[in-house]
Design an enzyme around this catalytic site. Structure first.
Site, PDB file in Angstrom:
ATOM      1  N   HIS A  93      51.420  31.485  55.028  1.00 37.19           N
ATOM      2  CA  HIS A  93      51.239  30.056  55.341  1.00 37.19           C
ATOM      3  C   HIS A  93      51.226  29.931  56.858  1.00 37.19           C
ATOM      4  CE1 HIS A  93      51.863  25.819  55.833  1.00 37.19           C
ATOM      5  NE2 HIS A  93      53.102  25.973  56.262  1.00 37.19           N
ATOM      6  N   HIS A  95      50.175  27.328  60.467  1.00 37.49           N
ATOM      7  CA  HIS A  95      49.752  26.048  61.034  1.00 37.49           C
ATOM      8  C   HIS A  95      48.591  26.366  61.986  1.00 37.49           C
ATOM      9  CE1 HIS A  95      54.055  24.196  60.360  1.00 37.49           C
ATOM     10  NE2 HIS A  95      53.476  24.601  59.249  1.00 37.49           N
ATOM     11  N   TYR A 120      31.170  35.374  53.284  1.00 38.42           N
ATOM     12  CA  TYR A 120      32.539  35.883  53.300  1.00 38.42           C
ATOM     13  C   TYR A 120      33.550  34.799  52.967  1.00 38.42           C
ATOM     14  CZ  TYR A 120      30.943  40.395  54.534  1.00 38.42           C
ATOM     15  OH  TYR A 120      30.324  41.600  54.457  1.00 38.42           O
TER      16      TYR A 120
HETATM   17 ZN   LIG Z   1      54.219  24.615  57.331  1.00 41.06          ZN
END
Ligand SMILES: [Zn+2]
Length: 210
Positions: A93, A95, A120
């Protein structure tokens, strides 16, 4: 070297690489990998650029801390991916700037956020749903992600960033990096008359990758 020791090293090496390339800033972003008796997770408030293999959080299948520092508060995003996708070996994960920018746009299709710009992207990410916004730490976000995780290995959290699962750390990293590059391309192409891949071209790629 044991499999767990190898994965600890690999998580830290990947973290340095992600941080050095500016793919997530400050102490944002988190990486996890499945091990025989649970999973390894990056700790809370830890910069991906300065991880210590010995201090990674080791969690059991239910998310309980077995050893190491306390896990990131976002570890539930990872747990739902492991629970809903049996073949998941790693979850990342970030940002990442361009993906976050896309997640804030008012006029995107929440069922499939980005158009098929490159082959892709279609092969590594596929359809990308937008998960509605929830306050950080709100467990309703975990349940919202769970609703998509069975069908999608990649989701984009509104006004927040992407969560991507893969069979291995490499697969998850390649997919989330492809997603970030495609988000950048999409923003570069905004306002330009663009030739996206056709429905037939996308169908051909999907047929070849299953
Ligand atoms: Zn986050």
């Amino acid at each position: 070297m044991s499999e767990e020791a190898r994965l600890r090293e690999e998580i830290c090496r990947l973290g340095v690489s992600i941080f050095a390339r500016g793919l997530t800033a400050g102490s944002s972003g988190n990486i996890s990998a499945r091990i025989a008796d649970g999973w390894l997770m990056t700790p809370t408030n830890a910069s991906l650029g300065r991880l210590d293999p010995a201090r990674l959080s080791k969690l059991d299948d239910s998310g309980k801390l077995l050893s190491g520092d306390a896990p990131t508060k976002e570890s539930f995003l990872h747990r739902v991916m492991y629970e809903e996708r049996a073949k998941t070996g790693a979850v990342i994960h970030l940002h990442s700037t361009h993906s976050v920018a896309i997640s804030c746009l008012a006029d995107i299709d929440p069922a499939d956020v980005l158009p098929p710009i490159t082959a892709y992207y279609v092969m590594r990410v596929g359809r990308l749903p937008l998960v509605p916004y929830y306050r950080p730490g709100d467990m309703a976000l975990a349940e919202a992600v769970r609703g998509f995780a069975g069908k999608h290995h990649a989701v984009l959290l509104a006004n927040h960033g992407p969560v991507v699962a893969g069979t291995s750390l490499d697969a998850a990293a390649n997919a989330i990096e492809e997603l970030e590059e495609t988000a950048k391309l999409f923003l570069l192409l905004r306002g330009c008359k663009t030739r996206f891949l056709t429905k037939e071209q996308v169908a051909e790629l999907r047929a070849a990758s299953t």
